[in-house]
Design an enzyme around this catalytic site. Structure first.
Site, PDB file in Angstrom:
ATOM      1  N   ASP A  39       0.819  -1.205   0.000  1.00 40.03           N
ATOM      2  CA  ASP A  39       0.000   0.000   0.000  1.00 40.03           C
ATOM      3  C   ASP A  39       0.858   1.262   0.000  1.00 40.03           C
ATOM      4  O   ASP A  39       2.044   1.228   0.341  1.00 40.03           O
ATOM      5  CB  ASP A  39      -0.905   0.021   1.235  1.00 40.03           C
ATOM      6  CG  ASP A  39      -2.114  -0.888   1.090  1.00 40.03           C
ATOM      7  OD1 ASP A  39      -2.409  -1.294  -0.044  1.00 40.03           O
ATOM      8  OD2 ASP A  39      -2.759  -1.184   2.114  1.00 40.03           O
ATOM      9  N   LYS A  61      -3.446   3.292  -2.596  1.00 44.71           N
ATOM     10  CA  LYS A  61      -4.556   4.206  -2.827  1.00 44.71           C
ATOM     11  C   LYS A  61      -4.190   5.543  -2.208  1.00 44.71           C
ATOM     12  O   LYS A  61      -3.724   5.611  -1.080  1.00 44.71           O
ATOM     13  CB  LYS A  61      -5.843   3.680  -2.196  1.00 44.71           C
ATOM     14  CG  LYS A  61      -6.359   2.412  -2.839  1.00 44.71           C
ATOM     15  CD  LYS A  61      -7.619   1.949  -2.129  1.00 44.71           C
ATOM     16  CE  LYS A  61      -8.252   0.782  -2.868  1.00 44.71           C
ATOM     17  NZ  LYS A  61      -7.361  -0.361  -2.995  1.00 44.71           N
ATOM     18  N   GLY A  92      -0.764  -1.047   5.469  1.00 39.98           N
ATOM     19  CA  GLY A  92      -0.390  -0.166   6.561  1.00 39.98           C
ATOM     20  C   GLY A  92      -1.172  -0.477   7.818  1.00 39.98           C
ATOM     21  O   GLY A  92      -2.343  -0.871   7.767  1.00 39.98           O
ATOM     22  N   GLY A  93      -0.529  -0.313   8.963  1.00 40.33           N
ATOM     23  CA  GLY A  93      -1.204  -0.557  10.235  1.00 40.33           C
ATOM     24  C   GLY A  93      -1.551  -2.012  10.425  1.00 40.33           C
ATOM     25  O   GLY A  93      -0.746  -2.909  10.190  1.00 40.33           O
ATOM     26  N   ASP A  94      -2.778  -2.266  10.844  1.00 38.53           N
ATOM     27  CA  ASP A  94      -3.283  -3.626  10.993  1.00 38.53           C
ATOM     28  C   ASP A  94      -4.154  -3.948   9.781  1.00 38.53           C
ATOM     29  O   ASP A  94      -4.977  -3.119   9.373  1.00 38.53           O
ATOM     30  CB  ASP A  94      -4.107  -3.760  12.273  1.00 38.53           C
ATOM     31  CG  ASP A  94      -4.618  -5.172  12.475  1.00 38.53           C
ATOM     32  OD1 ASP A  94      -3.919  -5.973  13.115  1.00 38.53           O
ATOM     33  OD2 ASP A  94      -5.720  -5.488  11.961  1.00 38.53           O
ATOM     34  N   THR A 122      -1.687  -0.979  14.776  1.00 40.92           N
ATOM     35  CA  THR A 122      -2.452   0.042  14.078  1.00 40.92           C
ATOM     36  C   THR A 122      -1.977   1.443  14.473  1.00 40.92           C
ATOM     37  O   THR A 122      -1.363   1.643  15.528  1.00 40.92           O
ATOM     38  CB  THR A 122      -3.958  -0.110  14.342  1.00 40.92           C
ATOM     39  OG1 THR A 122      -4.681   0.773  13.489  1.00 40.92           O
ATOM     40  CG2 THR A 122      -4.312   0.193  15.789  1.00 40.92           C
ATOM     41  N   MET A 176      -8.054   9.113   8.991  1.00 41.14           N
ATOM     42  CA  MET A 176      -8.137   9.775   7.686  1.00 41.14           C
ATOM     43  C   MET A 176      -9.231  10.854   7.631  1.00 41.14           C
ATOM     44  O   MET A 176     -10.082  10.848   6.758  1.00 41.14           O
ATOM     45  CB  MET A 176      -8.387   8.725   6.591  1.00 41.14           C
ATOM     46  CG  MET A 176      -7.330   7.646   6.534  1.00 41.14           C
ATOM     47  SD  MET A 176      -7.860   6.145   5.640  1.00 41.14           S
ATOM     48  CE  MET A 176      -9.068   5.455   6.783  1.00 41.14           C
TER      49      MET A 176
END
Length: 230
Positions: A39, A61, A92-94, A122, A176
């Protein structure tokens, strides 16, 4: 004639940026991968943990910009596994928090491909640790909730439980929210959240480029607009 060997898919949580926060299981998966589809939020340092022999494909994205379509990603991951590859889908993250993992899991199962999941740290956890700020507190915050700051159209979700989000005994983490933070702040105040409620915005949590803005739920949108936070 021997049957064609089918590979597997591993959804790996890349964590919130700092490569030292990767799990050992994530590192092992990256080092054993034939292909890594990653990602946009995956840091270069984390990607460098993958085997140098692995093919690395960007499928990220970008909010409000050019992005890979999820259907295309699903198809690519499945086809690579059907071709016998060990595929790491690096998120990314979890991988199970706001990452569309559900769609990729469904695609793999529909194609009869084995899929594994490796949990990651996360962003909420990484940011809280970097700030030295507990997400829960037995006297102040007895509940923790993760909420997306935008829906599939990039707008403020209309189905949020605003009374729950305005509960003063809750820590709310909004993922976000840059484009919707002003509307979010206004809605929270209308729902009863005090205007002096502390609020923090964090970008690039745990990374050397980490940026932090502190304020209140009332003035945070303007503070973010006045900053160079991306």
């Amino acid at each position: 004639m021997s049957e064609k060997t089918i590979g597997k898919i591993i959804l790996v949580g890349a964590g919130c940026g700092d490569p030292e926060l990767l799990t050992l299981k994530a590192v092992k998966a990256l080092q054993a991968a034939d292909v890594v589809l990653y990602d946009a939020l995956v840091s270069a340092e984390v990607l460098a943990m993958a085997s140098h022999k692995a093919e690395k494909i960007a499928v990220g994205k970008k909010g409000y910009g050019l992005s890979c379509k999820q259907a295309d990603i699903n198809e690519m991951v499945v086809n690579l596994a059907l071709a016998g590859k060990k595929v790491v889908r690096l998120k990314g993250g979890d991988p199970l928090i706001f990452s569309r993992a559900g769609e990729e899991i469904e695609a793999a199962k529909a194609a009869g491909v084995t899929i594994e999941i490796v949990a990651g740290i996360t962003t909420a956890q990484g940011a809280a640790a970097a700030l030295g700020m507990p997400l829960t507190h037995r006297k102040l915050a007895r509940r923790l909730q993760f909420v997306t700051g935008h829906d599939h159209k990039g707008e403020l979700p209309q189905d949020i439980d605003w009374r729950s989000l305005a509960d003063k005994s809750v820590t709310s983490v909004i993922y976000m929210p840059k484009k919707t933070i002003a509307a979010l702040s206004e809605k929270l105040q209308q729902s009863g959240l005090a205007i002096d409620t502390p609020a923090v915005a964090v970008m690039d949590a745990t990374m050397p480029t980490q940026k932090i803005i502190t304020g209140t739920i009332a003035n945070l949108p303007q503070l973010m607009a006045d900053s160079d936070m991306e």
